[in-house]
Design an enzyme around this catalytic site. Structure first.
Site, PDB file in Angstrom:
ATOM      1  N   SER A  23     -77.298 -34.027  19.683  1.00 57.51           N
ATOM      2  CA  SER A  23     -75.974 -33.397  19.582  1.00 57.51           C
ATOM      3  C   SER A  23     -75.640 -33.017  18.143  1.00 57.51           C
ATOM      4  CB  SER A  23     -74.893 -34.341  20.139  1.00 57.51           C
ATOM      5  OG  SER A  23     -74.977 -35.614  19.529  1.00 57.51           O
ATOM      6  N   ASN A 110     -71.079 -45.761  21.264  1.00 53.10           N
ATOM      7  CA  ASN A 110     -70.071 -45.384  22.268  1.00 53.10           C
ATOM      8  C   ASN A 110     -68.644 -45.516  21.732  1.00 53.10           C
ATOM      9  OD1 ASN A 110     -72.307 -45.077  23.816  1.00 53.10           O
ATOM     10  ND2 ASN A 110     -71.909 -46.783  25.214  1.00 53.10           N
ATOM     11  N   THR A 155     -36.867  -6.600  34.329  1.00 53.08           N
ATOM     12  CA  THR A 155     -37.391  -7.426  35.415  1.00 53.08           C
ATOM     13  C   THR A 155     -38.303  -6.482  36.190  1.00 53.08           C
ATOM     14  OG1 THR A 155     -35.620  -6.856  36.959  1.00 53.08           O
ATOM     15  CG2 THR A 155     -35.259  -8.825  35.603  1.00 53.08           C
ATOM     16  N   HIS A 156     -39.393  -6.988  36.717  1.00 52.94           N
ATOM     17  CA  HIS A 156     -40.407  -6.161  37.399  1.00 52.94           C
ATOM     18  C   HIS A 156     -40.911  -5.034  36.496  1.00 52.94           C
ATOM     19  CE1 HIS A 156     -38.801  -8.109  41.062  1.00 52.94           C
ATOM     20  NE2 HIS A 156     -37.626  -7.847  40.533  1.00 52.94           N
ATOM     21  N   SER A 277     -60.927   3.638  16.308  1.00 55.61           N
ATOM     22  CA  SER A 277     -61.977   3.948  17.278  1.00 55.61           C
ATOM     23  C   SER A 277     -63.083   4.713  16.563  1.00 55.61           C
ATOM     24  CB  SER A 277     -61.386   4.796  18.401  1.00 55.61           C
ATOM     25  OG  SER A 277     -62.406   5.525  19.041  1.00 55.61           O
ATOM     26  N   LYS A 283     -56.815   7.063  17.125  1.00 57.35           N
ATOM     27  CA  LYS A 283     -56.534   5.736  17.658  1.00 57.35           C
ATOM     28  C   LYS A 283     -56.183   4.699  16.599  1.00 57.35           C
ATOM     29  CE  LYS A 283     -57.028   5.204  22.077  1.00 57.35           C
ATOM     30  NZ  LYS A 283     -58.031   4.386  22.489  1.00 57.35           N
ATOM     31  N   ASN A 285     -55.577   0.716  17.356  1.00 58.38           N
ATOM     32  CA  ASN A 285     -55.558  -0.193  18.504  1.00 58.38           C
ATOM     33  C   ASN A 285     -55.028  -1.587  18.157  1.00 58.38           C
ATOM     34  OD1 ASN A 285     -56.739   1.818  20.091  1.00 58.38           O
ATOM     35  ND2 ASN A 285     -58.794   1.200  19.455  1.00 58.38           N
ATOM     36  N   GLU A 290     -55.097  -7.997  21.841  1.00 56.97           N
ATOM     37  CA  GLU A 290     -56.032  -7.958  22.978  1.00 56.97           C
ATOM     38  C   GLU A 290     -57.004  -9.138  22.907  1.00 56.97           C
ATOM     39  OE1 GLU A 290     -57.730  -4.018  23.060  1.00 56.97           O
ATOM     40  OE2 GLU A 290     -55.748  -3.104  23.184  1.00 56.97           O
ATOM     41  N   TYR A 317     -69.359 -45.574  29.587  1.00 56.94           N
ATOM     42  CA  TYR A 317     -69.915 -44.383  28.940  1.00 56.94           C
ATOM     43  C   TYR A 317     -71.072 -43.809  29.744  1.00 56.94           C
ATOM     44  CZ  TYR A 317     -72.112 -41.259  25.591  1.00 56.94           C
ATOM     45  OH  TYR A 317     -72.654 -40.156  24.994  1.00 56.94           O
ATOM     46  N   GLN A 322     -71.035 -36.477  26.252  1.00 58.66           N
ATOM     47  CA  GLN A 322     -71.402 -35.707  25.065  1.00 58.66           C
ATOM     48  C   GLN A 322     -70.992 -34.238  25.253  1.00 58.66           C
ATOM     49  OE1 GLN A 322     -75.073 -36.614  22.819  1.00 58.66           O
ATOM     50  NE2 GLN A 322     -75.824 -34.640  23.533  1.00 58.66           N
ATOM     51  N   LYS A 325     -67.759 -32.243  23.575  1.00 61.18           N
ATOM     52  CA  LYS A 325     -67.554 -31.724  22.225  1.00 61.18           C
ATOM     53  C   LYS A 325     -67.455 -30.221  22.134  1.00 61.18           C
ATOM     54  CE  LYS A 325     -69.196 -35.852  20.423  1.00 61.18           C
ATOM     55  NZ  LYS A 325     -69.367 -36.296  21.849  1.00 61.18           N
TER      56      LYS A 325
END
Ligand code: ARG
Length: 468
Positions: A23, A110, A155-156, A277, A283, A285, A290, A317, A322, A325
């Site tokens: 690990s 552990n 609303t909506h 772009s 553009k 963006n 996003e 354990y 493991q 993580k």
């Protein structure tokens, strides 16, 4: 010596098995916590005369040296070790010899890994709290500046009633304030020290668990050694809190993306927080928004991943753990970056106040107020609702707003209309009269802002006092 075990083995570990089992690739980021925890453990071993105070002193000096060397880059954490615990222990023994071999007395990996993860998660939760505080501060100052910035409330996704930008942003303030509370809660439950639980059943050495707990800034030691080494609730709780934060950021992002669209034009994103772009020169963006919206799914995935890992595990354990993580680190890294970038972006956005105002004027957001006007003039609400409905339909045909109709035209819909209608349905009146607690009326909104300001400053001073 790259491995901490091997005595009972007659063969080398298969290469692929080693790679699969190790690990170090992802737990190396726990080096500071591993060393801090070991220093406390050694100090306690010395105080309890389980090792000599000279040995404890050598171990502590050795560990401090390793920490300094890792931090200044002179000691690299390489993949030959199984995990961060093996790396630290092996380097300690290289440095100080036999005394280093006593560090692991009365301890197991552990309880060690449970401690490392808790220390790391606690530190990161505190850092994330500070980012949330930054976001709340940005929101609050935007709210203060915009109690008179009119806009449509939806609303909506249909224009509904007029509101203000302060009020709209205030909704997000409440969400992130609840998130702040959830982070506080996570910390309270998280802050118990598992060190001294051993592999699962404690140890026969006379450890002073309260001492290590207090050296490491915990409220106290955990009370069941089996639970201590197999509890990952605090990670799941934190990831749940982070998922909610991400959900809030994602909704906010979605709105800003809409507001930034060519159709809405409510906001202008700063160039530094937008991208272009490669093909369409016009553009600009809203990529940060996003990406934040996109990364929300990833944090939910991290949460689901650990919940699923844990669901069938017998006590205590198991190596499955493991697998806590990577998702935990990913959720923490992702949420931290999203909160801090989002707040910076938010503080650089330009709100096109006139576009917002016109949008509210043109969208019949005052239709409810027009109906309420008739109610004041003695028309029953249900009738008033019908009258204004017919009036709106007519206005749509005529491409006019209610207050662009002449009084004669209005009287054709109801004789109750009088000259004072125009003032009653103006955007300013519609907003200013909304004075119930929690509503957008600037008078009440300012009171709410003052209350939130007080809360934020007391929260800020509380989180500034914390152990970092
Ligand atoms: N790398 C392990 C983990 O992250 C450390 C604990 C190992 N314990 C063990 N008994 N193999 O969970």
């Amino acid at each position: 010596m790259a491995q901490l075990w091997g005595g009972r083995f007659t063969k080398q570990t298969d290469e692929a098995v080693k790679a699969f089992n190790d690990s170090i690739g992802f737990d190396k980021r726990l080096y500071r916590e591993d060393i801090t925890g070991s220093i406390a453990h050694a100090q306690m071993l010395g105080a309890q005369s389980i090792i000599s105070s000279d040995e404890a002193g050598q171990i502590i000096e050795g560990l401090k040296g390793i920490l300094a060397d890792v931090e200044d880059g002179s000691l690299a954490i390489t993949n030959e070790y199984e995990d961060i615990h093996s790396f630290v222990e092996a380097n300690l023994i290289d440095r100080i010899g036999d005394a280093g071999k006593k560090l692991h007395t009365g301890r197991s990996r552990n309880d060690q890994v449970a401690l490392d993860m808790k220390l790391y998660t606690r530190r990161k939760t505190m850092e994330i709290r500070r980012h949330v505080s930054g976001l709340l501060t940005t929101l609050l100052s935007l709210m203060e500046e915009n109690t008179d910035t009119y806009m449509p409330g939806f609303t909506h996704l249909q224009k509904a009633q007029p509101t203000t930008l302060a009020h709209h942003l205030g909704a997000y303030f409440e969400m992130f304030k609840r998130d702040a509370g959830r982070l506080d809660d996570c910390l309270v439950r998280m802050n118990y020290c598992p060190l001294g639980s051993g592999a699962l059943a404690g140890t026969t050495y006379p450890l002073d668990r309260s001492m290590t707990a207090s050296l490491l800034g915990f409220t106290g030691p955990t009370l069941n050694s089996m639970d201590s080494v197999s509890d990952r609730d605090y990670l799941i709780e934190l990831m749940s809190a982070l998922s909610l934060i991400m959900m809030h950021l994602s909704r906010f992002s979605e709105e800003l993306i809409t507001w930034n669209s060519n159709e809405y034009r409510f906001v202008e994103m700063d160039d530094a927080f937008s991208t272009g772009s490669s093909i369409m020169p016009q553009k600009k963006n809203p990529d940060i928004c996003e990406l934040v919206r996109g990364k929300t799914g990833r944090v939910y995935g991290d949460l689901m991943s650990l919940l699923t890992t844990m669901k069938g595990l017998p006590l205590a354990y198991n190596k499955d753990m493991q697998e806590d993580k990577e998702p935990a680190f990913d959720a923490i890294d992702t949420a931290e970056a999203c909160i801090s970038l989002f707040s910076e972006m938010l503080s650089t956005i330009t709100f096109r106040k006139e576009v917002m105002r016109l949008s509210a004027v043109r969208g019949f957001t005052n239709a409810t107020d027009a109906a309420d006007y008739l109610v004041v003039k003695g028309v029953p609400f249900r009738d008033a609702h019908g009258i204004i409905g017919r009036l709106v339909l007519h206005c749509i045909d005529e491409n006019k707003s209610i207050d662009e109709m002449s009084l004669d035209e209005l009287k054709a819909f109801s004789p109750a209309f009088e000259e004072d209608l125009y003032d009653a349905v103006s955007l300013k009146t519609c907003v200013e009269k909304r004075l119930t607690l929690g509503a957008p009326g600037p008078y009440i909104m300012k009171r709410v802002i003052a209350e939130e300001k007080e809360w934020l400053s007391s929260w800020n001073s509380r989180i500034a006092d914390e152990i970092a």
